[in-house]
Design an enzyme around this catalytic site. Sequence first.
Site, PDB file in Angstrom:
ATOM      1  N   HIS A  82      -0.239   7.554 -16.415  1.00 31.75           N
ATOM      2  CA  HIS A  82      -1.468   7.464 -15.619  1.00 31.75           C
ATOM      3  C   HIS A  82      -2.090   8.843 -15.513  1.00 31.75           C
ATOM      4  O   HIS A  82      -1.412   9.811 -15.191  1.00 31.75           O
ATOM      5  CB  HIS A  82      -1.181   6.931 -14.215  1.00 31.75           C
ATOM      6  CG  HIS A  82      -2.423   6.824 -13.393  1.00 31.75           C
ATOM      7  ND1 HIS A  82      -3.239   5.714 -13.424  1.00 31.75           N
ATOM      8  CD2 HIS A  82      -3.034   7.706 -12.581  1.00 31.75           C
ATOM      9  CE1 HIS A  82      -4.282   5.913 -12.654  1.00 31.75           C
ATOM     10  NE2 HIS A  82      -4.174   7.117 -12.121  1.00 31.75           N
ATOM     11  N   ASP A 161      -5.378  -2.616  -2.617  1.00 29.83           N
ATOM     12  CA  ASP A 161      -5.915  -1.373  -3.181  1.00 29.83           C
ATOM     13  C   ASP A 161      -7.290  -1.591  -3.783  1.00 29.83           C
ATOM     14  O   ASP A 161      -8.172  -0.738  -3.661  1.00 29.83           O
ATOM     15  CB  ASP A 161      -4.964  -0.796  -4.235  1.00 29.83           C
ATOM     16  CG  ASP A 161      -5.598   0.449  -4.859  1.00 29.83           C
ATOM     17  OD1 ASP A 161      -5.798   1.431  -4.118  1.00 29.83           O
ATOM     18  OD2 ASP A 161      -5.936   0.424  -6.049  1.00 29.83           O
ATOM     19  N   ARG A 168     -13.403   3.121  -0.210  1.00 30.64           N
ATOM     20  CA  ARG A 168     -13.297   4.596  -0.181  1.00 30.64           C
ATOM     21  C   ARG A 168     -14.381   5.227  -1.051  1.00 30.64           C
ATOM     22  O   ARG A 168     -14.921   6.280  -0.719  1.00 30.64           O
ATOM     23  CB  ARG A 168     -11.908   5.015  -0.691  1.00 30.64           C
ATOM     24  CG  ARG A 168     -10.800   4.730   0.314  1.00 30.64           C
ATOM     25  CD  ARG A 168      -9.441   4.848  -0.356  1.00 30.64           C
ATOM     26  NE  ARG A 168      -9.261   6.123  -0.999  1.00 30.64           N
ATOM     27  CZ  ARG A 168      -8.542   6.307  -2.115  1.00 30.64           C
ATOM     28  NH1 ARG A 168      -7.925   5.297  -2.700  1.00 30.64           N
ATOM     29  NH2 ARG A 168      -8.430   7.499  -2.631  1.00 30.64           N
ATOM     30  N   SER A 183      -2.621   4.638  -3.730  1.00 32.37           N
ATOM     31  CA  SER A 183      -3.460   3.767  -4.554  1.00 32.37           C
ATOM     32  C   SER A 183      -2.902   3.693  -5.978  1.00 32.37           C
ATOM     33  O   SER A 183      -2.698   2.607  -6.534  1.00 32.37           O
ATOM     34  CB  SER A 183      -4.894   4.326  -4.554  1.00 32.37           C
ATOM     35  OG  SER A 183      -5.659   3.765  -5.577  1.00 32.37           O
ATOM     36  N   LYS A 187      -0.214   0.354  -7.724  1.00 39.16           N
ATOM     37  CA  LYS A 187      -0.519  -0.421  -8.938  1.00 39.16           C
ATOM     38  C   LYS A 187       0.576  -0.232  -9.988  1.00 39.16           C
ATOM     39  O   LYS A 187       0.967  -1.175 -10.666  1.00 39.16           O
ATOM     40  CB  LYS A 187      -1.884   0.019  -9.495  1.00 39.16           C
ATOM     41  CG  LYS A 187      -3.044  -0.484  -8.641  1.00 39.16           C
ATOM     42  CD  LYS A 187      -4.374   0.069  -9.074  1.00 39.16           C
ATOM     43  CE  LYS A 187      -4.533   1.507  -8.696  1.00 39.16           C
ATOM     44  NZ  LYS A 187      -5.890   2.028  -8.614  1.00 39.16           N
TER      45      LYS A 187
HETATM   46  N1  URA Z   1      -7.371   6.440  -9.127  1.00 37.93           N
HETATM   47  C1  URA Z   1      -6.884   5.425  -8.387  1.00 37.93           C
HETATM   48  O1  URA Z   1      -6.419   4.417  -8.905  1.00 37.93           O
HETATM   49  N2  URA Z   1      -6.935   5.540  -7.044  1.00 37.93           N
HETATM   50  C2  URA Z   1      -7.423   6.624  -6.423  1.00 37.93           C
HETATM   51  O2  URA Z   1      -7.410   6.672  -5.209  1.00 37.93           O
HETATM   52  C3  URA Z   1      -7.927   7.677  -7.207  1.00 37.93           C
HETATM   53  C4  URA Z   1      -7.882   7.562  -8.568  1.00 37.93           C
END
Ligand code: URA
Length: 425
Positions: A82, A161, A168, A183, A187
């Site tokens: 990621h 999320d 957000r 967040s 995932k």
């Molecule tokens: N990427 C995400 O999935 N969540 C965040 O809060 C920031 C970047």
Amino acid sequence: MDVISVIRTKRDKGELSPEQIDWVIDAYTRGAVADEQMSALAMAILLNGMNRDEIARWTAAMIASGERMNFDALSRPTADKHSTGGVGDKITLPLAPLVAACGAAVPQLSGRGLGHTGGTLDKLESIPGWRALLSNEEMLHVLDTTGAVICAAGDGLAPADKKLYALRDVTGTVEAIPLIASSIMSKKIAEGTGSLVLDVKVGTGAFMKTIEDARELASTMVALGTDSGVRTVALLTDMSTPLGLTAGNALEVRESVEVLAGGGPQDVVDLTIALAAEMLAAAGIEDADPAKALRDGSAMDVWRRMIAAQGGDPDATLPVAREQHVVTAPASGVLTRLDAYDIGIAAWRLGAGRARKEDPVQAGAGVELHAKPGDTVTAGQPLLTLHTDTPEKFDYALGSLEGAWDIAPAGTEFQATPIVLDRIA
Ligand code: URA
């Protein structure tokens, strides 16, 4: 439990109890807590922070809001990556097939671009026919048969999320380390990968502008992953200048294919190989040579199969923007700075990115770089080419490029920033 007492606890710098966290995430997901109440809580968290126990509980509550995937039936170990997002960050495109070519299964649930950072799904959608939306069964099938899949996360994965991130985004509460960490990790943990490598970007084009903040975010995420049984490692990597020579959807696909063909810009190749080595080590694959898999075409073979399995034509001509505008170097000398954020904003204004989630993106729009920091340039030579289908946007994009570079007198010594700045395991 009532939401106002939860907001007050965090507003007054208190610690949220596990019960408060479980309740507020569940109630928000169900619609029993309103957006304005959750945005007040998110702002209180941004201003007053959360400790590690609160972050762990918040992450667990977001995971519990939806389904968890399971890759146990696969014959290969799973490894995911990621990136916290940057400008010209196309690394997932060559990396996923490369790591699959070396023996791991790569389930890469990716996102779309928002603001100045691009999104992997927007880039791949510039390939005619390619589909980002797969059912869980389709995703497993592509992963099992090709070794890698890059697709959108299904609606069932961490729905809390999804809702909170959208909120957000429009309430100025994205840049909170506890909220970013929970967040991303909710995932990734719900996705069910066995190992995870985090590419935490640092610099003007990243969420984290300083190495200290990036270290804090990385160590928070590594702890969340490790405590959940996911082997997690983070690399802190430079995002003060764009990665490679392109920022924009089809432009970046073209550059990624060059990397898979054994060429491409050195910084993209170096970071792809560094992340591949980490993913393979985390997946327990010891004897693979990612540099060789780029050279010998095996990563390209997986790329072609993976794109075709999702409806794309790997041989299709990629879209090209209708109009180009060349920006020339105003002086001769050494290019010492080319700002990632400014280039990202220019690409976005040209149509490569979106202001709202539902906006369309232009496949061919973006910025092409003709020089990188450290290069010698001559006054009048092309420095950037801007690409768009909507030429009325050139002036708007040019506005973001004022002050985007520094050119020092010829002979000035230039100290290159290494691409990998730190590693946190
Ligand atoms: N990427 C995400 O999935 N969540 C965040 O809060 C920031 C970047």
